[in-house]
Design a protein around this motif. Structure first.
Motif, PDB file in Angstrom:
ATOM      1  N   THR B 481      -6.228  39.058  45.636  1.00 26.84           N
ATOM      2  CA  THR B 481      -4.914  39.607  45.318  1.00 26.84           C
ATOM      3  C   THR B 481      -4.757  39.629  43.805  1.00 26.84           C
ATOM      4  OG1 THR B 481      -4.122  38.598  47.328  1.00 26.84           O
ATOM      5  CG2 THR B 481      -2.459  39.446  45.801  1.00 26.84           C
ATOM      6  N   PHE B 482      -4.727  40.852  43.270  1.00 26.65           N
ATOM      7  CA  PHE B 482      -4.568  41.010  41.830  1.00 26.65           C
ATOM      8  C   PHE B 482      -3.120  41.301  41.520  1.00 26.65           C
ATOM      9  CE2 PHE B 482      -8.877  42.528  42.739  1.00 26.65           C
ATOM     10  CZ  PHE B 482      -9.587  41.632  41.958  1.00 26.65           C
ATOM     11  N   SER B 483      -2.716  40.994  40.300  1.00 27.09           N
ATOM     12  CA  SER B 483      -1.413  41.489  39.870  1.00 27.09           C
ATOM     13  C   SER B 483      -1.552  42.030  38.448  1.00 27.09           C
ATOM     14  CB  SER B 483      -0.374  40.375  39.924  1.00 27.09           C
ATOM     15  OG  SER B 483      -0.589  39.471  38.881  1.00 27.09           O
ATOM     16  N   LEU B 484      -0.775  43.079  38.176  1.00 29.59           N
ATOM     17  CA  LEU B 484      -0.850  43.717  36.864  1.00 29.59           C
ATOM     18  C   LEU B 484       0.444  43.471  36.111  1.00 29.59           C
ATOM     19  CD1 LEU B 484      -2.417  45.790  38.998  1.00 29.59           C
ATOM     20  CD2 LEU B 484      -2.785  46.981  36.845  1.00 29.59           C
ATOM     21  N   HIS B 485       0.407  43.808  34.807  1.00 25.30           N
ATOM     22  CA  HIS B 485       1.615  43.682  33.994  1.00 25.30           C
ATOM     23  C   HIS B 485       2.100  45.053  33.598  1.00 25.30           C
ATOM     24  CE1 HIS B 485       0.171  39.597  33.543  1.00 25.30           C
ATOM     25  NE2 HIS B 485      -1.000  40.127  33.241  1.00 25.30           N
ATOM     26  N   GLU B 486       3.331  45.060  33.129  1.00 23.46           N
ATOM     27  CA  GLU B 486       3.826  46.268  32.484  1.00 23.46           C
ATOM     28  C   GLU B 486       3.051  46.453  31.166  1.00 23.46           C
ATOM     29  OE1 GLU B 486       4.957  49.217  32.299  1.00 23.46           O
ATOM     30  OE2 GLU B 486       6.918  48.797  33.147  1.00 23.46           O
ATOM     31  N   ALA B 487       2.954  47.703  30.728  1.00 16.13           N
ATOM     32  CA  ALA B 487       2.259  47.981  29.476  1.00 16.13           C
ATOM     33  C   ALA B 487       2.993  47.310  28.314  1.00 16.13           C
ATOM     34  CB  ALA B 487       2.223  49.493  29.252  1.00 16.13           C
ATOM     35  N   PRO B 488       2.299  47.102  27.170  1.00 19.37           N
ATOM     36  CA  PRO B 488       2.969  46.482  26.022  1.00 19.37           C
ATOM     37  C   PRO B 488       4.221  47.252  25.610  1.00 19.37           C
ATOM     38  CG  PRO B 488       0.622  46.646  25.633  1.00 19.37           C
ATOM     39  CD  PRO B 488       0.883  47.315  26.927  1.00 19.37           C
ATOM     40  N   LYS B 489       5.120  46.530  24.979  1.00 21.54           N
ATOM     41  CA  LYS B 489       6.456  47.085  24.699  1.00 21.54           C
ATOM     42  C   LYS B 489       6.421  48.375  23.895  1.00 21.54           C
ATOM     43  CE  LYS B 489      10.204  43.951  25.297  1.00 21.54           C
ATOM     44  NZ  LYS B 489       9.560  42.697  25.774  1.00 21.54           N
ATOM     45  N   ILE B 490       5.583  48.383  22.842  1.00 28.55           N
ATOM     46  CA  ILE B 490       5.549  49.571  21.972  1.00 28.55           C
ATOM     47  C   ILE B 490       5.204  50.805  22.791  1.00 28.55           C
ATOM     48  CG2 ILE B 490       4.322  50.648  20.075  1.00 28.55           C
ATOM     49  CD1 ILE B 490       4.055  47.938  18.816  1.00 28.55           C
ATOM     50  N   MET B 491       4.247  50.631  23.710  1.00 25.87           N
ATOM     51  CA  MET B 491       3.820  51.758  24.516  1.00 25.87           C
ATOM     52  C   MET B 491       4.958  52.239  25.409  1.00 25.87           C
ATOM     53  SD  MET B 491      -0.044  50.485  25.201  1.00 25.87           S
ATOM     54  CE  MET B 491      -0.436  51.398  26.661  1.00 25.87           C
ATOM     55  N   THR B 492       5.690  51.294  25.989  1.00 27.22           N
ATOM     56  CA  THR B 492       6.778  51.719  26.885  1.00 27.22           C
ATOM     57  C   THR B 492       7.885  52.404  26.092  1.00 27.22           C
ATOM     58  OG1 THR B 492       7.759  49.542  26.745  1.00 27.22           O
ATOM     59  CG2 THR B 492       6.346  49.967  28.617  1.00 27.22           C
ATOM     60  N   TYR B 493       8.138  51.965  24.871  1.00 28.63           N
ATOM     61  CA  TYR B 493       9.145  52.651  24.053  1.00 28.63           C
ATOM     62  C   TYR B 493       8.787  54.115  23.896  1.00 28.63           C
ATOM     63  CZ  TYR B 493      10.897  48.047  22.688  1.00 28.63           C
ATOM     64  OH  TYR B 493      11.412  46.783  22.699  1.00 28.63           O
ATOM     65  N   VAL B 494       7.498  54.335  23.569  1.00 26.70           N
ATOM     66  CA  VAL B 494       7.052  55.715  23.383  1.00 26.70           C
ATOM     67  C   VAL B 494       7.237  56.507  24.671  1.00 26.70           C
ATOM     68  CG1 VAL B 494       5.052  57.161  22.922  1.00 26.70           C
ATOM     69  CG2 VAL B 494       5.442  55.129  21.547  1.00 26.70           C
ATOM     70  N   LEU B 495       6.888  55.871  25.794  1.00 26.22           N
ATOM     71  CA  LEU B 495       7.022  56.555  27.079  1.00 26.22           C
ATOM     72  C   LEU B 495       8.476  56.940  27.325  1.00 26.22           C
ATOM     73  CD1 LEU B 495       4.707  54.438  29.406  1.00 26.22           C
ATOM     74  CD2 LEU B 495       4.179  56.505  28.139  1.00 26.22           C
ATOM     75  N   VAL B 496       9.377  56.000  27.044  1.00 28.06           N
ATOM     76  CA  VAL B 496      10.793  56.282  27.281  1.00 28.06           C
ATOM     77  C   VAL B 496      11.266  57.406  26.371  1.00 28.06           C
ATOM     78  CG1 VAL B 496      13.113  55.328  27.085  1.00 28.06           C
ATOM     79  CG2 VAL B 496      11.297  53.987  28.139  1.00 28.06           C
ATOM     80  N   ALA B 497      10.836  57.341  25.107  1.00 22.66           N
ATOM     81  CA  ALA B 497      11.249  58.391  24.167  1.00 22.66           C
ATOM     82  C   ALA B 497      10.800  59.757  24.672  1.00 22.66           C
ATOM     83  CB  ALA B 497      10.647  58.116  22.791  1.00 22.66           C
ATOM     84  N   LEU B 498       9.537  59.825  25.124  1.00 22.69           N
ATOM     85  CA  LEU B 498       9.031  61.110  25.609  1.00 22.69           C
ATOM     86  C   LEU B 498       9.747  61.527  26.885  1.00 22.69           C
ATOM     87  CD1 LEU B 498       5.237  60.863  24.940  1.00 22.69           C
ATOM     88  CD2 LEU B 498       6.715  62.705  24.207  1.00 22.69           C
ATOM     89  N   ALA B 499      10.088  60.545  27.712  1.00 20.27           N
ATOM     90  CA  ALA B 499      10.719  60.865  28.990  1.00 20.27           C
ATOM     91  C   ALA B 499      12.057  61.551  28.772  1.00 20.27           C
ATOM     92  CB  ALA B 499      10.893  59.600  29.816  1.00 20.27           C
ATOM     93  N   THR B 500      12.769  61.145  27.712  1.00 28.83           N
ATOM     94  CA  THR B 500      14.058  61.802  27.481  1.00 28.83           C
ATOM     95  C   THR B 500      13.853  63.288  27.177  1.00 28.83           C
ATOM     96  OG1 THR B 500      13.975  61.199  25.171  1.00 28.83           O
ATOM     97  CG2 THR B 500      15.188  59.726  26.630  1.00 28.83           C
ATOM     98  N   PHE B 501      12.711  63.614  26.568  1.00 25.19           N
ATOM     99  CA  PHE B 501      12.462  65.018  26.253  1.00 25.19           C
ATOM    100  C   PHE B 501      12.071  65.834  27.488  1.00 25.19           C
ATOM    101  CE2 PHE B 501      11.977  63.248  21.995  1.00 25.19           C
ATOM    102  CZ  PHE B 501      12.751  64.142  21.282  1.00 25.19           C
ATOM    103  N   CYS B 502      11.885  65.162  28.607  1.00 18.09           N
ATOM    104  CA  CYS B 502      11.573  65.904  29.824  1.00 18.09           C
ATOM    105  C   CYS B 502      12.842  66.373  30.521  1.00 18.09           C
ATOM    106  CB  CYS B 502      10.773  65.043  30.795  1.00 18.09           C
ATOM    107  SG  CYS B 502       9.190  64.623  30.142  1.00 18.09           S
ATOM    108  N   LEU B 503      13.996  65.992  29.979  1.00 18.24           N
ATOM    109  CA  LEU B 503      15.246  66.354  30.641  1.00 18.24           C
ATOM    110  C   LEU B 503      15.811  67.624  30.022  1.00 18.24           C
ATOM    111  CD1 LEU B 503      16.658  62.755  30.807  1.00 18.24           C
ATOM    112  CD2 LEU B 503      15.613  64.064  32.651  1.00 18.24           C
ATOM    113  N   PHE B 504      16.652  68.274  30.780  1.00 19.80           N
ATOM    114  CA  PHE B 504      17.103  69.600  30.360  1.00 19.80           C
ATOM    115  C   PHE B 504      17.962  69.639  29.102  1.00 19.80           C
ATOM    116  CE2 PHE B 504      20.525  68.117  33.025  1.00 19.80           C
ATOM    117  CZ  PHE B 504      21.670  68.625  32.416  1.00 19.80           C
TER     118      PHE B 504
END
Lengths: 101, 685
Positions: B481-504
């Motif tokens: 049984t493996f468990s993973l972590h969320e990606a490092p914070k800096i990476m998730t910030y970038v993801l969130v920033a880009l995600a906002t640009f996916c909205l209309f």
């Protein structure tokens, strides 16, 4: 009067003996003696032919010169022989061959 | 705008372009630690971003900014270099700097711990510089140079992990494919120059420019005093498109893009999803007036075909990055299709929205790969950490990544409320409108695009469901049984920033009507066709209704029932899995053909050319032998003969020299005697 030919024979004989001595002896002194013999043969000829001399015995005078010269030459030669003996401890001319090759 | 503001804008754009070059030069020239350069690059690219925003604000919906200087002169031709910023290039400048900045920040964590990281930052700088240069330059020649530089930096970055054989193969392939396209581009440039005697983009392609003044008369393409058969106009268009097809991975030059996934994921995201591959579309946009209707038709057909083909391939791939790569090819096909049907604004609009959501998809996939890789390293597992068959249930471990990737996937499918909906439906609607005016057969094109968009819905939901839903299948395979972590914070910030640009809201205040998007309004020279016909309502409805059904289908297959019908033995499945056998066809026809050719040339070389040279060599040796014999026997013989004769004589004479006095005397005596004897007898006679 002894004919001229006799003198010539004697002279020739002397010369031949001298040549023989010079050519065959292994001793420098004997070679020197040979040379003297040949010289005397020549002088004898000079004296012989001065008989027919129309002037005052110039052949005999020349013979005297030759004798003196021969004496001087013998003196020098003996000195050389002495030095050669001193240096090589021999007077055999066949063994003195430093300049060979 | 007066000249002074124009100059300031140009300088701003120029500085924005040069900042990444500064990071490239600075990092390579200043020695230091092998992971140096990260903050320097990020600082520079952020500065570029700031300047790009300023340029964008100044230029958008304003008169075109154009400044140029004399570059060089050949004969009577004066070549100028300069900066041309219209709405299109300002938009691209902003897009590239924004995405590049985000990817730079993302790489900070993603690439951490990689050896020789300074090369990565330097190459990224070089890439950003060439991409900026490509979008702001005003000369086709400069555009071509930056085009090449972009290809080169892409080559460097694909091969960043150059110790992997696959990466080296991939970057070679990408480079060669791009070179093929560059040939097309160059051909186009030469035709343009022959006809118009200039390479200035604003002179050539602006409204009322040279290209629009050139006319077709009696089968000739006429511009002032120059004329050439009108086929050359088509050839020029096709040549440019060929160049664009190589950069934008269109059929038949698309095979390099999936292989380019050997590079770091952040690179794939920036270069092979968002920016460089869009350069082909950008080029078409820049020189749009050159294309006549035949070329546009070709572009539309190729675009539609590529979109469909890549989507079918993406259905069956198992590598998370490869799925996204084929998705990119497919979406680029959509853009090309839009260009081909005359929906210039929609193509660029889709380019922009696609850049954001595809970049985000890649970066999210990068986060997943990052964590899977950590798992693999930690437990020393022998697995392919990019295989989606091993993943599953990751939404519990990486909720933020899941949400952002889901948003990006929805945008890719084109669900209302996302940016993708606006741009994709714009393309579909305009494709249908275009087909109205075409002959029956070409109506296939919009329908194939429609089917492609449903395929898109399937493959991306398959990806999402397989990766984020269900259970972690790695557990079943390894019995642990493996468990993973969320990606490092800096990476998730970038993801969130880009995600906002996916909205209309970033693109249009009305989530359902693409016509009101500011990008479309800013780019379309002609006024919009209103919602005059049924397509504007019917198509979005049909697409989305069916897409939702397809998503549900894949949900039942991959999540609810946990197993999908096994099609892996069917011919179609294998056809798609092998990527329509393009690689094999190219391998067998071109690569093997060239190998065969080179082998036969080698054999010719070996047999004939080498044979001749060897014959010459052997003849020379023979002659040399002869002359040697002659030399030795004859010349040496004479010399040696003279020598030995002398020696013999010398040896003979030597015997007289006994060194004994008495022998000499005997000789003398004999000679004298013989003299006298002879004399005597001769007198006697």
């Amino acid at each position: 009067m002894i004919p001229l030919a006799h003198f010539m024979f004697v002279s020739a004989a002397l010369f031949c003996i001298g040549i023989y001595a010079v050519l065959s002896k292994r001793n420098a002194i004997m070679i020197l003696v040979g040379i003297e013999l040949m010289l005397n043969a020549a002088i004898l000829n000079l004296v012989t032919f001065s008989k027919h001399d129309k002037f005052e015995a110039s052949g005999q005078v020349f013979a005297l010169f030759a004798i003196i010269l021969a004496a001087a030459a013998v003196a020098v030669s003996l000195a050389i022989i002495l030095n050669v003996y001193k240096y090589y401890r021999t007077i055999d001319p066949t063994k003195i061959d430093n300049l060979r090759n | 705008m007066d000249t002074i503001t124009q100059e300031t804008t140009c300088i701003l754009a120029l500085v924005a372009t040069l900042m990444p070059l500064l990071s490239f030069a600075g990092i390579l020239l200043v020695p230091g630690r092998t992971d140096r350069g990260a903050f320097f690059s990020i600082l520079n690219i952020s500065f570029s971003l700031l300047l790009s925003v300023l340029v964008f604000i100044k230029v958008w919906d304003q008169p075109v900014v154009h400044q140029q200087l004399e570059w060089f002169t050949i004969g009577n031709w004066h070549f100028k270099a300069g900066i041309l910023i219209n709405n299109l290039s300002a938009l691209m400048l902003l897009l590239i700097s924004l995405i590049a900045a985000l990817v730079h920040i993302y790489s900070l964590k993603y690439m951490e711990g990689d050896p020789y990281l300074f090369r990565y930052w330097a190459y990224l700088g070089l890439f950003c510089f060439s991409m900026f240069g490509l979008v702001i330059t005003d000369s086709l020649l400069l555009l071509y140079m930056f085009w090449e530089l972009v290809g080169f930096s892409s080559y460097l970055l694909i091969g960043f992990w150059f110790t992997r054989k696959a990466a080296v193969q991939a970057n070679k392939k990408a480079f060669i494919m791009n070179r093929l396209g560059d040939l097309g581009f160059l051909t186009g440039i030469m035709i343009i120059f022959t006809q118009f005697q200039t390479l200035d983009i604003s002179l050539l392609f602006s409204e009322g420019g040279f290209v629009s003044h050139a006319t077709i008369q009696n089968g000739f393409w006429v511009f002032s005093s120059n004329k050439m058969p009108d086929i050359w106009l088509t050839i020029a268009g096709l040549a440019f498109f060929f160049g664009a097809a190589a950069k934008s991975a269109q059929f038949p030059l698309h095979t390099w893009l999936p292989d380019a996934m050997e590079g770091p994921t952040s690179v794939s995201s920036l270069i092979h999803a968002a920016t460089m591959v869009a350069a082909g579309v950008f080029l078409l946009g820049r020189i749009y007036p050159i294309f006549n209707s035949e070329v546009l038709l070709v572009i539309a057909v190729i675009g539609a075909f590529t979109a469909f083909m890549a989507a079918t391939i993406a259905l069956v791939q198992n590598d998370i990055k490869r799925i996204l790569a084929f998705s990119t090819i497919s979406q680029l096909g959509f853009m090309m299709l839009a260009m081909g049907v005359g929906a210039y604004g929609s193509a660029i609009f889709h380019l922009i929205t696609h850049a954001f959501f595809k970049c985000l998809l890649f970066l999210s996939a990068g986060a997943v790969i990052h964590e899977m890789h950590h798992l693999k390293e930690k437990y020393k597992l022998d697995i392919d950490h990019q295989d989606i068959r091993l993943m599953g249930g990751l939404r519990k471990f990486m909720p933020l990544t899941f949400i952002t990737m889901l948003l990006a996937a929805l945008a890719l499918i084109g669900i209302p409320g996302t940016s993708g909906y606006l741009s994709k439906d714009a393309i579909l609607i305009q494709a249908f409108e275009w087909s109205e005016g075409q002959a029956g057969f070409w109506k296939v094109i919009p329908y194939s695009a429609l089917i492609t968009s449903w395929l898109t819905a399937f493959y991306i939901s398959r990806l999402i469901f397989k990766v984020f839903f269900g259970r972690l299948r790695l557990n079943d395979i390894c019995g642990q049984t493996f468990s993973l972590h969320e990606a490092p914070k800096i990476m998730t910030y970038v993801l969130v920033a880009l995600a906002t640009f996916c909205l209309f809201p970033f693109f249009s205040f009305n989530p359902l009507h693409y016509e009101h998007s500011w990008i479309i309004e800013g780019l379309n020279v002609v006024s919009n066709i209103g919602r005059v016909n049924i397509y504007h309502t019917l198509i979005p409805a049909a697409v989305n209704l069916f897409a939702v059904l397809i998503i549900y289908l894949s949900f039942t297959w991959y999540v609810k029932r946990g197993k999908s019908p096994d099609l892996s033995n069917s011919a179609l499945f294998r056809f798609a899995e092998n990527q329509w056998y393009f690689d094999k066809i190219y391998q067998n026809s071109f690569v093997n053909g060239i190998l065969l050719l080179s082998r036969s040339v080698f054999a010719f070389d070996k047999a004939v050319v080498d044979g001749f040279v060897n014959l010459l060599g052997r003849a020379t040796v023979l002659i040399a032998g002869l002359s040697q014999w002659l030399d030795r026997r004859v010349v040496d013989g004479v010399v040696n003969g003279a020598g030995s004769v002398t020696k013999i004589i010398g040896n003979f004479a030597r015997h007289f020299q006994t060194g004994r006095l008495q022998h000499y005397l005997v000789t003398m005596l004999l000679i004298v005697l013989s003299f006298f004897i002879i004399k005597y007898f001769s007198q006697a006679i």
